[in-house]
Every structure is written in C-alpha cells, then in structure tokens.
Write a protein that holds these residues in place. Structure first.
Motif, PDB file in Angstrom:
ATOM      1  N   SER B 291       0.841  -1.191   0.000  1.00 50.02           N
ATOM      2  CA  SER B 291       0.000   0.000   0.000  1.00 50.02           C
ATOM      3  C   SER B 291       0.876   1.240   0.000  1.00 50.02           C
ATOM      4  O   SER B 291       1.803   1.350   0.806  1.00 50.02           O
ATOM      5  N   VAL B 298      -1.020  -5.363   0.576  1.00 48.58           N
ATOM      6  CA  VAL B 298      -2.479  -5.385   0.447  1.00 48.58           C
ATOM      7  C   VAL B 298      -2.887  -6.090  -0.848  1.00 48.58           C
ATOM      8  O   VAL B 298      -2.140  -6.116  -1.824  1.00 48.58           O
ATOM      9  N   ILE B 329      -4.956   2.864  -3.649  1.00 50.67           N
ATOM     10  CA  ILE B 329      -5.334   3.272  -2.303  1.00 50.67           C
ATOM     11  C   ILE B 329      -6.738   2.773  -1.952  1.00 50.67           C
ATOM     12  O   ILE B 329      -7.342   3.203  -0.970  1.00 50.67           O
TER      13      ILE B 329
END
Ligand SMILES: Cc1cc2nc3c(=O)[nH]c(=O)nc-3n(C[C@H](O)[C@H](O)[C@H](O)COP(=O)(O)OP(=O)(O)OC[C@H]3O[C@@H](n4cnc5c(N)ncnc54)[C@H](O)[C@@H]3O)c2cc1C
Ligand SMILES: Cc1cc2nc3c(=O)[nH]c(=O)nc-3n(C[C@H](O)[C@H](O)[C@H](O)COP(=O)(O)OP(=O)(O)OC[C@H]3O[C@@H](n4cnc5c(N)ncnc54)[C@H](O)[C@@H]3O)c2cc1C
Ligand SMILES: CC(C)(COP(=O)(O)OP(=O)(O)OC[C@H]1O[C@@H](n2cnc3c(N)ncnc32)[C@H](O)[C@@H]1OP(=O)(O)O)[C@@H](O)C(=O)NCCC(=O)NCCS
Ligand SMILES: CC(C)(COP(=O)(O)OP(=O)(O)OC[C@H]1O[C@@H](n2cnc3c(N)ncnc32)[C@H](O)[C@@H]1OP(=O)(O)O)[C@@H](O)C(=O)NCCC(=O)NCCS
Lengths: 551, 551
Positions: B291, B298, B329
């Motif tokens: 991330s 992630v 994001i």
C-alpha cells in the motif's frame, strides 16, 4: 488595543471576511456597510427564484443583520452606501439611505468587497422599464413581478454567458417565449467552440430561439413593448429583456480615493489582498490578480473564490500577511436545462490568445458504465502542455457527472498535475458512478499516448485544414455508420477490416483517421503505425466533435 | 522475432492486458485462456442484472471472443482451464473443458489474472443448492433462476460488504424478504463505524432485517428450504442464501508452480508486476503489493485497479520495465438503495491497526447549496496526519455528490495532498452542484483550524470517554434542539448566549463542546478560547455523529 475593522459590501466577500475576522479576533469592532437592503444573500440562487424553482424568498438569505449580531457580534449596517474614503484620516464617508443622512466612520483596517455590476453599454434605447439586469434581490423582485404579469409573454436575454442562460432556462420554465442573443459565435465562453455547439443544440431543442454572432443594434420602444433590433436587422419583440453581457467591478466610488485600479476598474491587490494602501484590503469580484496559469492579470467574478479570499484576507489581517493567495483558475459550472456545462483552467482560445503551447484531448464517453441504466454521453476535453503534460484546463458538457470530472481536474491543476495523473487517477468505481476506466482516465490515456509517441491527434479545425490541403481522410467506422454521414471526401475502411486492406491506404499522403469518437481511429492508427505508415493523425473527439463544430 | 504472450483469465485484468498488448505489439501472438464460458463480462453489473435493473443479459458482455479477434486479433479460448505451469519448459497445461482434452502451450511471457473467488468457510451445512455465491455470469444465471421461481420468498445475505449489500438491495427490489447477517459490528467495512451507522439505519428503513455482530453457526437443511442458525441462536428461514463474506485469490492451480504466493494465496509481484519468475507477470484481484499509504502488503479486489494494472503491465512487458506501478489506495463505492457509500485511502480503524498517527475531521452538510431544491445531507470524514496534515483517507455517506467528494480526495491523496489542499480546493460552484464553500473545503477548514491551533476537535468515542471521566459537556444548540435529545449530562447554553453566560462555564474542568454537526460548537470554542478557556474541545461531527454511533 481593540481593532476597528470596517467592511464595504455585505455579501460573499464582505460577510465572509467579517465572519472569519470575528472568529480570529473576538475583541475587535467589526462593522459592515451594505448599500442595499439585504446582506449575505444568495446571488447565485436568484435565477432559480425567478423560475419558481426556489419557492421561498426567505431561503435566499443566508444571514440577516440580526443573526450576524447574535452569533458573531458583527454590526451590519444596511442601506448604507460608502461614497468616499479619506485615506489620510482613515475614515469612510457613509450615506445613510434610510435616514438620508451622512457621516464619517474611522477604521484601523478597511476591507473592500463592493462586487461587480452588470455592464450596460450605450446602446440606443437601452433605458426602458422592460430592460433589466440581474445582480441583487431587488433586481430579481422587479424581474419576478414582470414575469408574474400575464401580459409578459416574450423575453429576450442579451448575452449567452452562464447568468444569461440560467435566466433563459428559468424564463422558459415559467412559460415565456425566450430568445437569446449573443454577439460571439458561441454561448458559454468558459468552454470552447466545439463543446459549446452541444449546448447550442440543446438550447434549440428546448425551444430557445438562439441568435449567434449577432449583437443588439438598438432597442425600439413601443409603449411597454420593446423591439430588439439586431445588427443583422432581425427584429425581436419582447415584453421583458434581460441584459446579461458581463459584469464590471463596482468601484466608481473609489475613483478619487487614490487606491490603485486596473483598466477594467478592478482593485489591484498583492497576494495578501493588500491594495496600494497598507490599511486597505480588497477581495471578491472587484479585484484583479495574476492567474496562476497564464500569469496575466485576471478578474474572476465567482462566489467560490470570493468566499475563500475573504477567509484568507481575514487571516492575513490578523496574522500579518502569512498566507499568500495562490489565485483562482476560474473553475465554474452551470446547469442549462438538462445539461451541465463546466470548465476549469484555461480554454483553447485562452491558450491561443496567451500564445501558450498546448495540445488537446477529447473524449465522448458514458458518464458511467454503459450497461447500467440511464447512461448518457459526457464530453470531456483536456488541454495540456505538449512536452511536460502539465494540465492547462479542462471542460465538460453532459447530463450527469460533469461537475465531478471538472472538480477532479481542478484538484489536479491545483497540485500542478499532468495528464499522467489523469491516466493513473483512482476513481471510486461502481456501475452507477463511473466505469472501470473513468472518462478522466480515458482522456489521460489519450494524452499520454500522444506524449509517448503512440499516437498523434489532430483537432477538428486542423483536420478540416488538412482535408482542404489534400490529406487522405480515412473513416474507420462501420459501413452503416459511414452512410449516415461522414467527412466530405472520406474513404471508409472499417477498423476491423483494416489489417486486410492496408494496400488501399496511401503511404505518400497525410492520413487523417476518424471514427465516431476517436477510439477506433486510435486502434486503426496503431495498426497503421506498426505497418510503416508514419504520416498518420487521429481526429480527437472523432466525427462527433467534428460534426458538432462544423454544423 | 514474433513474441508469444499467453494470458490466464479473460476478464478485467486478462482482457485488459491483451488489448493493450495488441496496441503495443501488432505482430505478437496473443492467446487468452478463460475457464468459463464468457470473457470480458461486467462482474460489477451482475447484482443489477439479478435485480432486473439491467434488463438485457447481452449488456453484460463488454467483449466477445469474436469481437476480440476481429478488432484486436486476440485469440480468446473459452472453456479452457489452465491447470499447471511448467516454468522450465515455459509451457502451460490446458484442459479443454468443451472437448475434454488436454494440451500444452508454449509462452515467451505469461500473464496471470485469475482473479479471486468467494470465500466459502467450513460452516456446517454450507453445501446446499439454495446456498450460492456470486462471481461469474453462470453464478448469476443460477441466482436469477432461483429468484424468478415463485417459491422463492425469503433471502438471507451473509456478509455486509458492498457485494452483499448490492445483492440485498436487488433482492429486495425483486420483492423478496431480505435479511443481512454480518459478523462484525457494522456493515461496509470500507468506512468507519460512525458513518456505517447511517447505512444501517437506511437498510432498516428500507425493510432489510439486519443482524450485526452475529455470525452464521450452521445451515440446517429442510428440503429446498434452509434455516440459517446464527451464533446468537436466532433462526432465519430462507429459500435463497447469498454467501458474500469476501474473496480470496483464485490461485490454487499455482500451488506447485514455484511462483511465490503470499499467505492469503495472492501472487507476489514487484512494481512492474513481475513475479519471482521474470517471464511471468500477474495483475488484478490475485496479486499483492505494498500500500502506498500504510506500506504494508495489500490485496485490492477492485475493477479500476485491475484495469489500470493490466494496461501498465502490458507496457512494462513491451518496453521492459519502465513504468513502475504506484499502487492502489482502495478507492471504492457502492450504491445502497438511495444512499451512496464511498471511501478512499485508510480508515480510522485501519490507521489504528497500523499504529499510524492521525486526526479526524467530520462534517455533515448539504450536498449542494441549501436553498436549492432537493438538498440532502452528506457526511464526510477525512483522516489526516496530525503534524503534516497529509491526507490518509476519506469516507462519505449521502444521497448525492458522494462519488464526487471521494474522487476529489482520491486525487489529492494521489498527489500526496494535505488538508490545506482541501481548504483551498477550487470547486465548480453553482447551486445545483455545490456550495460557495464545498463540503470538501469545510472539512479542510476544520482540519486546518486544528493544525493551526484555532480549534481542538475530539471524536465521538473520545468524547464519550471524557464524559465518563467527568468532563463538562456543553451543548451550544438552541433550547428546542437540546430538548429533543442530547448527550447524557450535557449542559445547554446556546452559542448565541454564550458571550453573556461565560460565568457558567468552569475554567478548571475539561470542556467538551457539541452542537448539531460541529459548526456552532466551533463558533463557541472560538469564544471560549479567546476568553481564556484552554481545556476546550469540539466534538467533531457534533451530536449527529455521536448519536449515530452511540445508538
Ligand atoms: C444572478 C447571479 C448568479 C450567480 N451565480 C453564480 C454561480 O452559480 N456560481 C458562482 O460562483 N458565482 C455566481 N455568481 C457570482 C457571485 O454571486 C459573486 O462572485 C459573489 O457574490 C461576489 O462577491 P462580492 O462580495 O465580491 O460581491 P457581491 O456579492 O456583489 O457583494 C457586493 C455588495 O457590495 C455592495 N456595495 C457595492 N458598493 C458599495 C458601496 N459603495 N457601499 C456599500 N455597499 C456597496 C453591493 O450592494 C453588494 O451587495 C452569480 C451572480 C449573480 C448576480
Ligand atoms: C458481483 C461483483 C460485483 C463487483 N462490483 C465491483 C464494483 O462495483 N467496483 C469494482 O471496482 N469492482 C467490483 N467487483 C470486482 C471486480 O469485478 C474485480 O476486481 C475484477 O473483475 C478483477 O479482475 P481480475 O481480472 O483480477 O479477475 P476476474 O475478473 O475475476 O477474472 C478472472 C478470470 O480468470 C478465470 N480463471 C481463473 N483461474 C483460471 C484458470 N486457472 N484458467 C483459466 N481461467 C481462469 C476466471 O474464470 C475469471 O473469469 C465486483 C465483483 C463481483 C463479483
Ligand atoms: C455565510 C457568510 C456570512 C459566511 O459566514 P461563515 O460564518 O464563514 O459561514 P460558513 O457557513 O461558511 O462557516 C464556515 C465556518 O464554520 C466552520 N465549520 C463548518 N462546519 C463545521 C463543522 N462541522 N465543525 C466545525 N467547524 C465547522 C468552518 O471551518 C468555517 O469556519 P472558519 O472560516 O473559521 O474556518 C458568507 O459566506 C455569506 O454571506 N454568504 C452568502 C453570500 C454568498 O456567498 N453569495 C454568493 C454565493 S450564492
Ligand atoms: C474491454 C477490455 C477488453 C479492455 O479493452 P480495451 O480495448 O482496453 O478497452 P477500452 O474501452 O478500455 O479502450 C480504451 C483504449 O482506447 C483508447 N481510447 C478511448 N477513448 C478514446 C478516444 N476518444 N480517442 C482515442 N483513444 C481512445 C484508450 O486510450 C485506450 O487505449 P490504450 O489503453 O492503448 O491507451 C477489458 O477492460 C474488459 O474485459 N473489460 C470488461 C471486464 C471488466 O472490466 N470487468 C470489471 C468491471 S465491470
């Protein structure tokens, strides 16, 4: 020592400065002078009040003098016109329009937010009770009275800017016959000609009589009726005429003050909103500052900037010039019947006028996923620097999601973003809101493909020039689409057949590709380029942009 | 030499890579393998097809194998499952599910985009024809058949994430009784508890039976009917059960390939989408990357990132690793009945879990000018770094304009923006779209006021703690508002009276201010601070946030 702040003008810039000043300085004395009867009203709502979209008049008032006193201890003196400033004595001279008296008031700091008033050019016959313009609540009260009268059937709006068109819409919704007269060759000068043509089609579809490239020569009076004579000699009878051809800083009262004004009458300020007098600041529609994009002086009469300037100005007064204003890029928007029209930054014509280097990318695509109901076409145009990709401006026309796309571009311009940022932008995607590749991404891809040499786009006017100069116009849409209308002289090879029909494409001529919106043209371009064709350009925005503009 | 690119998976990531590869390399051989019957389908549209919102099944297919061949010369082999990879030989082993044959295919570069499949935990009784999950077109065909059957009257959706709630909405719209079961204490884990409570109220108002903090203990079979037994022993009968408790990378076929996988089964890639084998790349729901915000690994199963990764991956294959991926994001959104729920970046709970320093600003304000018709409240929450003001994340719930606000915040996060940028942001303002100070500006102002020491905010849970610790709870709303419900033990002094009643406020206690949404609390805070009160905090989001969360 308790400071004394005087403010001239009681709406966006004035009231905004007063409110923030109070929150920054609980002990100061703050007095706001407003010539009219009302403060803190929603100018921007006035056209909708005329159209009965806003039904309660009281909704137009965001603040009243009583509320201002109650909550922020700001004294708002209405019907109080400031007619002169004595900078030596640090006083203003006030006319009390109610009591018909005059007096002076001393200041430590004076803030000017007198706004801008509608331009009223010296056209023969312009003085007539049916000829009105719109700035204040009392203006709209008069206009509404006129609309409400059963005798009022025909209206002419002079000026095709956003206030003019909002008024045209609201007059139409009230059942009037409406004509719009615009001296330029397009309405909505905040966008370029190619996109404006969509707006014009929409206005006509909604029953507005649109006169472009035609100014008013004179107004001829026949009792309560006025005949508007255009330069073309066209005559339009009207019971109501709205003049909406722009605004000019309302600074006549500053003429003898020694405060430096620009040629258009706007107050010159530095980045802390200080005038040439350190004790006097100014904000709002009445000021001039340098555009962060073109670096030339601009006056931007919009409520968002006025409100933000006000807040910042108050901080700079209290803190002593700590927070420079970075300027406004003129982000603006209007609803025009079912359409939304918006723009941010510089337009193509603005860039041309400023002599700045640019390229343009256009896409016409769904405002959200194509398979989700009620998808509508959204036109999006981005202007960018041909080497760095820095975004100069964006504009959009469509039925939904226009505000979002322009706000995103505005955010990126604010951060000196480039078209690479648009390509990478991570939107919130679900079918009702966007597509897996948002229009913002698409327009970014188109531009980045050009910057990286994958593609070379050409705009509709350059393409038209190329056509006249003998370029090979290659239309890669399907045969069915081609037959419904195409660029004059174009040859049709559907993009799906192109690989097998390369021999039909000349290697020794300029090739201008077009499809419906630019996508298949680009696919064809990739095939041609990788097969040794080098003199290839793809019409950006495709036949849709071209046809809109040429018509 | 002509390259041979093989792609596993024929939807967002796979088809996207294939398309861009063709535009970058006209001469390559490109073959895409898809286990199912369809390629390039709109997974995201499936819930709406079940709900008859999308009425034509054909609209779900963005591309077909024929169209892919015609326009891009990509061969799409459907019903072709890749079961193994021989990295030494650079071949994949394919099962032809139609002809029931097997074969090997050689590659120069292999791209993996197998996606993620719904999690199916080993709950007793989970294998039953009425218990379904949703990923593919064939899944939705079965679900739709079931809904269409007149015997199907009651549905249970297990999981309150976006797919579960989209299904709940569409099942409800089809006339079913719908229950949603969620093991956590909130639905829509992409937002925090305080905002999620608004969604929960809305679901209940729409007639959804909502079970929170309650997992499924077992499924009990009674012929075609299933009783869902919750951990709380509640029993819900259902004719149709949708399992929607998350997804897991669909990478079982890679187990013996030697390709490095993370614990959750996701494929590890570098910033060029290269796996631990230089000839093998991967994109989409099946990959794991760091991330850009938390710097932790992630997996983000969303279509926007998948499509953008695909395009970038193709470029890196052709150009040789020139364009690093900057990550996602997790910007995401869902329509849930009349509400829109969206988020970008990190949530408060995510920040807490990661041990990152943050502060929070909340505003509940109109989605556009208050005086323009159909204004609806929009809740907007922004999380930011307490020193630098860098934006960590944003989330919003409301009836209109939610997508826009989250997209703007996403754009700013992409440019490492701060809350100062939000305060300065220049929105496109006209009454139908925004306010002169947009909610984005407001939330920026709130945060900047805190950063600059003008204000000190406190969140609902901290305020609740402070209350228990004996803070003076001061409610500055009007008496009428106060009487309709207030924080336990709060004292009421309307903000307009505060200046005259300062004596009633203790100097030796912590003071927690609240109003309805935070605005008047802030006004009161400014008065108190400038009168020597220092131990003052303003409840961010006001009573609305507090009441939502406490209920
Ligand atoms: C019909 C209409 C629609 C609009 N729609 C939009 C929109 O959709 N979006 C947008 O961004 N902007 C819109 N605007 C523009 C927006 O209203 C202005 O940008 C904003 O109000 C400017 O604020 P200001 O304080 O500079 O000036 P104003 O709001 O004009 O306030 C100036 C005030 O000063 C008073 N004044 C002037 N001289 C004196 C004096 N000598 N003594 C005492 N008082 C004085 C005036 O009476 C006036 O009330 C619209 C404007 C109009 C008229
Ligand atoms: C109901 C639903 C709603 C959604 N809504 C949204 C939304 O609103 N917004 C959003 O951003 N995202 C949404 N998504 C997520 C989005 O669809 C995915 O993020 C995206 O499709 C991921 O693309 P992918 O290529 O990684 O995987 P997929 O699209 O899942 O494609 C992978 C394909 O690979 C095939 N495959 C797997 N293994 C093999 C093998 N061994 N051999 C051959 N083929 C194989 C599978 O059959 C599958 O078709 C939704 C998903 C679902 C299921
Ligand atoms: C209303 C008006 C008087 C300004 O007064 P204001 O008190 O600044 O009003 P706002 O609603 O903008 O208040 C915003 C303030 O509340 C704060 N605030 C807003 N929501 C908050 C919340 N939930 N929690 C804490 N603070 C909050 C903001 O930070 C801001 O304070 P700050 O400027 O000190 O940071 C002025 O804008 C005005 O006259 N407007 C109408 C005229 C006009 O703009 N016309 C043109 C457009 S139609
Ligand atoms: C459709 C799909 C096969 C991708 O194919 P694609 O050809 O890349 O399709 P797109 O519509 O995205 O095409 C965009 C291309 O056209 C270009 N383009 C778009 N509009 C253009 C215009 N007006 N002028 C010039 N070029 C244009 C873009 O730049 C892009 O090309 P590039 O990637 O080479 O830069 C793949 O995305 C897919 O399978 N989608 C459906 C599945 C899915 O995403 N599911 C999850 C969400 S529901």
């Amino acid at each position: 020592m308790k400071k004394k702040y005087l403010i001239i003008g009681g709406v966006a810039g004035g009231a905004g400065t007063a409110a923030r000043l109070r929150r920054r300085d609980e002990n100061a004395q703050i007095i706001m002078f407003e010539r009219g009867e009302y403060i803190s009203y929603a100018n921007c709502g006035l056209p909708y009040y005329a159209g009965n979209v806003i039904t309660e008049r009281s909704r137009l008032f965001v603040m009243t003098p009583d509320k201002f006193m109650e909550s922020l201890r700001v004294e708002a003196r209405i019907l109080s016109e400031v007619v002169a400033i004595d900078r030596e004595a640090k006083t203003i001279h006030v006319k009390d329009l109610k009591r018909n008296t005059e007096y002076d008031e001393r200041y430590d700091v004076l803030i000017l937010s007198p706004g801008a008033s509608p331009v009223k050019p010296p056209i023969p016959g312009i003085e007539h009770p049916a000829i009105m313009s719109l700035r204040s609540v009392s203006d709209i009260d008069s206009i509404k009275d006129k609309i409400d009268s059963p005798a009022t059937k025909r209206a002419v709006v002079v000026g095709g800017g956003f206030i003019g068109l909002e008024m045209a819409e609201n007059l139409k919704e009230r059942g009037l016959q409406v004509s719009v007269v615009e001296a330029l060759d397009q309405v909505m000068n905040i966008i370029d000609y190619d996109l404006a043509s969509e707006v014009q089609q929409h206005l006509r579809a909604k029953g507005i009589n649109l006169f472009l490239k035609d100014g008013v020569a004179s107004f001829e009076h026949h009792g309560s009726l006025v005949s508007v004579r255009l330069q073309s000699e066209t005559l339009i009878d009207a019971d109501l005429i709205i003049l909406s051809i722009g605004v000019r800083p309302d600074t006549a009262f500053l003429k003898d003050s020694g405060i430096a004004l620009a040629k258009n009458g706007a107050i010159k300020v530095d980045e802390f909103f200080t005038t040439n007098d350190q004790a006097i600041r100014a904000v709002g529609d009445a000021i001039v500052f340098d555009s962060p994009l073109s670096k030339s002086p601009v006056t931007i009469p919009l409520a968002g900037p006025a409100n933000k300037q006000a807040r910042l100005c108050a901080d700079n007064i209290v803190d002593g010039n700590k927070k420079p204003y970075t300027g406004s890029i003129g982000t603006s928007i209007a609803k025009i019947f079912d359409l939304t029209v918006a723009s941010t930054g510089l337009t193509e014509k603005g860039l041309k006028a400023a002599g700045l280097p640019y390229r343009c990318a256009i896409t016409h695509t769904g405002n959200h996923a194509g398979y989700y109901p009620n998808v509508r076409q959204l036109s999006l145009k981005v202007l960018y620097h041909p080497e760095t990709g820095k975004i100069w401006g964006g504009q959009s026309v469509g039925y939904g999601g226009v505000d979002k796309r322009i706000d995103i571009i505005s955010a990126f311009i604010g951060k000196e973003g480039t078209v690479y940022d648009l390509a990478e932008f991570e939107q919130a995607y679900a079918p009702p809101f966007s597509s897996a590749k948002d229009p913002i991404n698409m327009v970014g891809f188109i531009a980045v493909n050009v910057l990286e040499g994958m593609s070379d786009t050409i705009s509709w006017d350059e393409a038209e020039q190329a056509r006249k100069n003998g370029a090979f116009m290659l239309d890669v849409r399907s045969e069915e689409e081609f037959e419904l209308g195409a660029i004059e002289g174009a040859v049709n090879i559907p993009n799906t057949d192109l690989r097998d029909r390369l021999k039909e494409v000349p290697k020794d001529r300029d090739i201008i590709l077009n499809c419906a919106i630019g996508l298949r043209g680009y696919f064809a371009e990739r095939i041609l380029r990788q097969n040794g064709f080098t003199r290839v350009k793809n019409l950006t925005g495709g036949f849709k942009t071209y046809d809109n503009a040429i018509r």
